[in-house]
Design a protein around this motif. Structure first.
Motif, PDB file in Angstrom:
ATOM      1  N   LEU A  57       0.833  -1.214   0.000  1.00 57.68           N
ATOM      2  CA  LEU A  57       0.000   0.000   0.000  1.00 57.68           C
ATOM      3  C   LEU A  57       0.859   1.252   0.000  1.00 57.68           C
ATOM      4  CD1 LEU A  57      -2.972  -0.488   2.469  1.00 57.68           C
ATOM      5  CD2 LEU A  57      -3.003  -0.469  -0.009  1.00 57.68           C
ATOM      6  N   THR A  58       0.348   2.261  -0.656  1.00 58.00           N
ATOM      7  CA  THR A  58       0.982   3.575  -0.645  1.00 58.00           C
ATOM      8  C   THR A  58      -0.116   4.635  -0.579  1.00 58.00           C
ATOM      9  OG1 THR A  58       2.617   4.984  -1.734  1.00 58.00           O
ATOM     10  CG2 THR A  58       1.070   3.810  -3.166  1.00 58.00           C
ATOM     11  N   ALA A  59       0.263   5.824  -0.232  1.00 56.39           N
ATOM     12  CA  ALA A  59      -0.683   6.936  -0.189  1.00 56.39           C
ATOM     13  C   ALA A  59      -0.295   7.947  -1.264  1.00 56.39           C
ATOM     14  CB  ALA A  59      -0.686   7.602   1.173  1.00 56.39           C
ATOM     15  N   ILE A  60      -1.290   8.410  -1.989  1.00 55.84           N
ATOM     16  CA  ILE A  60      -1.074   9.386  -3.050  1.00 55.84           C
ATOM     17  C   ILE A  60      -1.819  10.655  -2.653  1.00 55.84           C
ATOM     18  CG2 ILE A  60      -1.489   9.926  -5.467  1.00 55.84           C
ATOM     19  CD1 ILE A  60      -1.554   6.854  -5.953  1.00 55.84           C
ATOM     20  N   THR A  61      -1.102  11.760  -2.640  1.00 57.15           N
ATOM     21  CA  THR A  61      -1.741  13.036  -2.334  1.00 57.15           C
ATOM     22  C   THR A  61      -2.069  13.730  -3.643  1.00 57.15           C
ATOM     23  OG1 THR A  61      -0.527  13.221  -0.280  1.00 57.15           O
ATOM     24  CG2 THR A  61      -1.524  15.236  -1.135  1.00 57.15           C
ATOM     25  N   ILE A  62      -3.329  14.057  -3.814  1.00 58.74           N
ATOM     26  CA  ILE A  62      -3.791  14.693  -5.045  1.00 58.74           C
ATOM     27  C   ILE A  62      -3.604  16.203  -4.910  1.00 58.74           C
ATOM     28  CG2 ILE A  62      -5.798  15.052  -6.526  1.00 58.74           C
ATOM     29  CD1 ILE A  62      -6.787  12.305  -5.401  1.00 58.74           C
ATOM     30  N   ALA A  63      -2.974  16.788  -5.882  1.00 60.44           N
ATOM     31  CA  ALA A  63      -2.730  18.236  -5.842  1.00 60.44           C
ATOM     32  C   ALA A  63      -4.039  19.000  -5.989  1.00 60.44           C
ATOM     33  CB  ALA A  63      -1.774  18.627  -6.961  1.00 60.44           C
ATOM     34  N   ALA A  64      -4.136  20.108  -5.285  1.00 63.12           N
ATOM     35  CA  ALA A  64      -5.298  20.981  -5.411  1.00 63.12           C
ATOM     36  C   ALA A  64      -5.299  21.620  -6.794  1.00 63.12           C
ATOM     37  CB  ALA A  64      -5.269  22.060  -4.333  1.00 63.12           C
ATOM     38  N   GLU A  65      -6.453  22.128  -7.223  1.00 62.46           N
ATOM     39  CA  GLU A  65      -6.566  22.673  -8.575  1.00 62.46           C
ATOM     40  C   GLU A  65      -5.603  23.815  -8.831  1.00 62.46           C
ATOM     41  OE1 GLU A  65     -10.478  23.442 -10.054  1.00 62.46           O
ATOM     42  OE2 GLU A  65     -11.249  21.632  -9.128  1.00 62.46           O
ATOM     43  N   CYS A  66      -5.597  24.792  -7.949  1.00 67.44           N
ATOM     44  CA  CYS A  66      -4.696  25.917  -8.215  1.00 67.44           C
ATOM     45  C   CYS A  66      -3.447  25.839  -7.350  1.00 67.44           C
ATOM     46  CB  CYS A  66      -5.403  27.252  -8.028  1.00 67.44           C
ATOM     47  SG  CYS A  66      -5.729  27.681  -6.319  1.00 67.44           S
ATOM     48  N   GLY A  67      -3.574  25.331  -6.135  1.00 65.76           N
ATOM     49  CA  GLY A  67      -2.420  25.148  -5.268  1.00 65.76           C
ATOM     50  C   GLY A  67      -1.740  26.428  -4.831  1.00 65.76           C
ATOM     51  N   CYS A  68      -2.423  27.566  -4.955  1.00 63.54           N
ATOM     52  CA  CYS A  68      -1.779  28.839  -4.614  1.00 63.54           C
ATOM     53  C   CYS A  68      -1.680  29.050  -3.114  1.00 63.54           C
ATOM     54  CB  CYS A  68      -2.514  29.995  -5.263  1.00 63.54           C
ATOM     55  SG  CYS A  68      -4.175  30.262  -4.590  1.00 63.54           S
ATOM     56  N   GLY A  69      -2.542  28.383  -2.343  1.00 64.35           N
ATOM     57  CA  GLY A  69      -2.485  28.536  -0.900  1.00 64.35           C
ATOM     58  C   GLY A  69      -3.261  29.727  -0.380  1.00 64.35           C
ATOM     59  N   ASP A  70      -3.713  30.622  -1.266  1.00 60.51           N
ATOM     60  CA  ASP A  70      -4.463  31.788  -0.817  1.00 60.51           C
ATOM     61  C   ASP A  70      -5.894  31.408  -0.438  1.00 60.51           C
ATOM     62  OD1 ASP A  70      -2.273  33.381  -1.215  1.00 60.51           O
ATOM     63  OD2 ASP A  70      -2.900  34.009  -3.224  1.00 60.51           O
ATOM     64  N   HIS A  71      -6.580  30.748  -1.335  1.00 61.22           N
ATOM     65  CA  HIS A  71      -7.971  30.394  -1.061  1.00 61.22           C
ATOM     66  C   HIS A  71      -8.209  28.884  -1.133  1.00 61.22           C
ATOM     67  CE1 HIS A  71      -7.546  31.086  -5.353  1.00 61.22           C
ATOM     68  NE2 HIS A  71      -8.564  30.290  -5.561  1.00 61.22           N
ATOM     69  N   HIS A  72      -7.201  28.127  -1.500  1.00 61.60           N
ATOM     70  CA  HIS A  72      -7.276  26.669  -1.537  1.00 61.60           C
ATOM     71  C   HIS A  72      -6.044  26.114  -0.823  1.00 61.60           C
ATOM     72  CE1 HIS A  72     -10.563  26.366  -4.419  1.00 61.60           C
ATOM     73  NE2 HIS A  72      -9.967  27.297  -5.153  1.00 61.60           N
ATOM     74  N   PRO A  73      -6.183  24.979  -0.199  1.00 62.80           N
ATOM     75  CA  PRO A  73      -4.972  24.372   0.375  1.00 62.80           C
ATOM     76  C   PRO A  73      -4.025  23.963  -0.751  1.00 62.80           C
ATOM     77  CG  PRO A  73      -6.860  22.884   0.560  1.00 62.80           C
ATOM     78  CD  PRO A  73      -7.381  24.189   0.027  1.00 62.80           C
ATOM     79  N   GLN A  74      -2.757  23.874  -0.433  1.00 63.69           N
ATOM     80  CA  GLN A  74      -1.782  23.526  -1.461  1.00 63.69           C
ATOM     81  C   GLN A  74      -1.831  22.052  -1.826  1.00 63.69           C
ATOM     82  OE1 GLN A  74       2.004  25.069  -0.260  1.00 63.69           O
ATOM     83  NE2 GLN A  74       1.493  27.114  -1.005  1.00 63.69           N
ATOM     84  N   THR A  75      -2.341  21.243  -0.931  1.00 67.23           N
ATOM     85  CA  THR A  75      -2.472  19.826  -1.252  1.00 67.23           C
ATOM     86  C   THR A  75      -3.924  19.411  -1.131  1.00 67.23           C
ATOM     87  OG1 THR A  75      -2.039  19.170   1.029  1.00 67.23           O
ATOM     88  CG2 THR A  75      -0.152  19.250  -0.481  1.00 67.23           C
ATOM     89  N   GLY A  76      -4.286  18.431  -1.894  1.00 67.65           N
ATOM     90  CA  GLY A  76      -5.644  17.928  -1.882  1.00 67.65           C
ATOM     91  C   GLY A  76      -5.760  16.685  -1.010  1.00 67.65           C
TER      92      GLY A  76
END
Length: 137
Positions: A57-76
């Motif tokens: 097993l492994t864990a995959i972190t899905i990137a957020a759509e914009c990833g800017c960190g201002d209004h969305h988290p940088q990681t999904g």
């Protein structure tokens, strides 16, 4: 039956449904009481159950759509998956073409309640020794 209901059914048997499981088409990742992982898939005309080491097993972190960190988290969100080159410890299959006369992709059309019956059949077979064909001279 939906995935949460199926997860409850598994929990009543000491099994744990892992994230990354899908109801359509059926693809299930399940942790067994001994910590091994089974992956059940219904594709084409084949129903397949493969057992893997817990290390697969492994864990995959899905990137957020914009990833800017201002209004969305940088990681999904994080998803659980099998490592790309994980080798199964053992495998059991149901050949739908041979047993049911399936010709194309009928296994992939199974709904979760119907596929669950086959899952439990294969899980029972997993705990019994595999049959070996022996040549006779």
């Amino acid at each position: 039956m939906n995935l949460p209901a199926f997860a409850d059914l598994l929990a009543s048997r000491g099994l744990r449904l892992l994230s990354g499981s899908h109801a359509v088409p059926v693809e299930l990742l399940i942790q067994l009481p001994d910590a091994t992982i089974v992956r059940f898939t219904a594709r084409g005309t084949t129903l397949r159950l493969r057992r893997y080491s817990p290390d697969a097993l492994t864990a995959i972190t899905i990137a957020a759509e914009c990833g800017c960190g201002d209004h969305h988290p940088q990681t999904g969100p994080t998803r659980v998956a099998l490592m790309r080159y994980a080798v199964p410890l053992d495998e059991r299959t149901i050949d739908g073409e041979l047993l049911f006369g399936w010709r194309h992709h009928e296994a992939g059309l199974l709904r979760l309640p119907d596929a669950a019956t086959h899952f439990f059949t294969l899980l029972d077979q997993l705990h019994s020794p595999a049959r070996q064909l022996v040549g006779v001279a």
